[in-house]
Design a protein around this motif. Structure first.
Motif, PDB file in Angstrom:
ATOM      1  N   LEU A  33       0.852  -1.190   0.000  1.00  0.00           N
ATOM      2  CA  LEU A  33       0.000   0.000   0.000  1.00  0.00           C
ATOM      3  C   LEU A  33       0.889   1.242   0.000  1.00  0.00           C
ATOM      4  N   ASP A  80      -1.927   4.901  -3.859  1.00  0.00           N
ATOM      5  CA  ASP A  80      -3.097   4.072  -3.539  1.00  0.00           C
ATOM      6  C   ASP A  80      -4.039   4.815  -2.603  1.00  0.00           C
ATOM      7  N   LEU A 240      -9.032   6.158  -0.149  1.00  0.00           N
ATOM      8  CA  LEU A 240      -8.563   5.167  -1.112  1.00  0.00           C
ATOM      9  C   LEU A 240      -8.927   5.647  -2.511  1.00  0.00           C
ATOM     10  N   ARG A 244      -8.615   1.031  -7.238  1.00  0.00           N
ATOM     11  CA  ARG A 244      -7.573   0.180  -6.680  1.00  0.00           C
ATOM     12  C   ARG A 244      -8.134  -1.215  -6.429  1.00  0.00           C
ATOM     13  N   GLN A 248      -5.468  -3.789  -2.078  1.00  0.00           N
ATOM     14  CA  GLN A 248      -5.260  -2.433  -1.569  1.00  0.00           C
ATOM     15  C   GLN A 248      -6.444  -1.994  -0.703  1.00  0.00           C
ATOM     16  N   TYR A 252      -6.120  -0.885   3.092  1.00  0.00           N
ATOM     17  CA  TYR A 252      -6.652   0.437   3.444  1.00  0.00           C
ATOM     18  C   TYR A 252      -7.628   0.334   4.612  1.00  0.00           C
TER      19      TYR A 252
END
Length: 505
Positions: A33, A80, A240, A244, A248, A252
């Motif tokens: 990330l 990201d 975020l 993505r 990810q 997140y």
């Protein structure tokens, strides 16, 4: 036979250990990330890395100061996850993606004995105008983040403008003389303007205007004052980027949930409007945020407000650059120095770094080696003056001397500043000396400089930054810089080091 038995046993144990690791998840792939974050969030990195490590997340951080973050968001230079200090700068389509993980009011922190003397310790109705008046009266010295360079400085000036306007700031409010007078009165009292996000902990003044969490965790007790008529709150959206992947999104969510869990509360970083942590019960801090925080304006109005603050409302900058002309500087580094200095007279470049040129700014370049050469100066923001200064810098040539005397040059810098003093003070300016040096300096004039500084009334108001043209900053000059609240700059490109020094980084 024995070695085969031992080999079989070792193989079995290796298999068993591997099986345990697989079942425990320790062989599972790590989730990557990348986070593009405000430099103000650097204080939370260790905490987030610990959480990430426990959840097999590989974190990469890139930190940006406020103007660079605004530019990145404007140009959709995303990672990201983006984590600015305020959703004010997020593109409209991204605001729904951001989760407010902090509630960071911009407040005044003032020495408790001074707050007591002012009768502020039992009051919750203190206005921006009272804060400005108290600073003007000499009740305390004041530091604040630069309006164009820091988010706390930007939100403070938006709060003062809103206080003068009496409502959500609009284009009409921004043009209102009373609103402008409110912000100008505040900015006129700032003794130290600092252009980096992590400035509060090192502030040497009796009072600071900054984020509540930074003041509470600064390491010295300061009484917190929440301006009653213009309290601006940063929401630190953790967003975020759309599109993505699932991995990810999973990583997140782990970090988002941690940030909103209250894990940062004990250090003074408010994760919800009402707090239980003990730190919010001392020195004027309030467990529950006032409900009358201002509504932040339209982003374009906010940007226009920052431009207005930089070009018209703030104190003018009085900056003296000491340019090392000694022959011991390599020719390539000498040319780099000239290019870096020319950028300090280029409004478009300064604007990109959150430093619009003020019509009353004064910039002086003093070339030096063992002695000094004719100063190059430009006052105000007229193109003809700025262009002339750049032309003179371009024509500068190196000295025949291989030695440099930075202490003598500093003496001359203070003398040059004296021409702009009023009543033996520089209170009408934000004064700074930027020393560029290629290495060790002669020190036979060092004691004379220190004596001169001790006898010059305005010297204590001047911040000294030292920039290494090549190599490292000499230790003695680093000590001098730090003693004035300045910094020694030796990392990165020379032009960036000079820009950082000019910005108060």
């Amino acid at each position: 036979m024995f070695k085969y038995v031992v080999g079989a046993m070792l193989s079995f144990w290796a298999f068993a250990v591997s099986l345990v690791l697989i079942l425990s998840g320790d062989f599972a792939p790590r989730l990557g990330l990348n986070i593009l974050a405000s430099a103000a969030h650097r204080v939370h990195e260790d905490d987030l890395r610990a959480v990430a490590s426990a959840n097999r997340i590989e974190l990469t951080f890139q930190y940006l100061e406020a103007p660079e973050m605004r530019a990145a968001l404007d140009n959709e230079v995303f990672s990201d996850v983006v984590w600015p200090m305020t959703s004010l700068w997020l593109p409209p389509e991204m605001r729904a993606q951001g989760v407010a993980v902090l509630h960071m009011p911009v407040v005044l922190g003032v020495a408790p004995d001074i707050a007591e003397d002012l009768g502020w310790t039992q009051r919750e109705d203190i206005l921006w105008s009272e804060i400005s008046d108290a600073a003007q009266s000499g009740a305390f010295t004041l530091s604040m983040g630069a309006t164009g360079r820091t988010d706390d400085g930007a939100l403070a000036v938006l709060g003062a403008l809103a206080a003068g306007w009496g409502d959500v700031l609009t284009p009409e409010g921004l043009a209102n003389p009373t609103a402008q007078a409110s912000a100008r009165h505040l900015l006129a009292q700032v003794d130290r303007s600092v252009g980096r996000a992590d400035w509060v902990a090192g502030a040497q003044t009796q009072a600071v205007i900054g984020f509540e969490g930074d003041i509470l965790s600064a390491g010295r007790p300061l009484h917190i004052v929440y301006p009653a008529d213009g309290l601006a709150v940063a929401d630190a959206p953790f967003a975020l980027i759309p599109g993505r992947g699932a991995e990810q999104a999973q990583a997140y969510a782990v970090l988002r949930d941690h940030l909103t869990s209250g894990a940062l509360d004990a250090r003074g970083y408010r994760t919800k409007p009402a707090m239980d942590a003990e730190i919010f019960t001392k020195n004027g801090a309030r467990p529950k945020l006032p409900v009358d925080a201002i509504a932040l304006p339209d982003p374009q109005v906010a940007r226009d407000a920052l431009t207005l603050a930089e070009t018209e409302l703030r104190k003018p900058a009085l900056t003296v650059y000491l340019a090392d002309m000694s022959k011991s500087v390599t020719p390539e580094a000498f040319e780099d120095q000239k290019e870096a200095l020319k950028r300090m007279f280029e409004p478009a470049i300064l604007r990109k770094h959150g430093m619009d040129v003020n019509a009353r700014d004064v910039n002086i370049v003093i070339p030096y080696a063992e002695n000094i050469d004719q100063p190059i100066s430009a006052e105000g923001n007229r193109a003809i003056n700025l262009d002339f200064a750049q032309d003179q810098i371009s024509k500068a040539v190196q000295s025949d001397s291989v030695s440099r005397d930075a202490y003598y040059a500093l003496y001359e810098a203070f003398e040059a500043m004296g021409h702009h003093a009023s009543g033996a003070t520089l209170s009408g300016f934000d004064p700074r000396i930027v020393v560029l040096t290629g290495g060790e300096t002669l020190d036979n004039t060092k004691e004379a400089l220190y004596a001169h500084m001790a006898q010059t009334p305005y010297a204590s108001a001047v911040t000294i930054d030292v920039v290494a043209i090549e190599g490292e900053v000499p230790a003695a000059l680093t000590t001098l810089a730090v003693s004035t609240g300045g910094t020694a700059h030796a990392a990165g490109l020379l032009r960036d080091r000079v820009m950082a020094a000019r910005a108060g980084n």
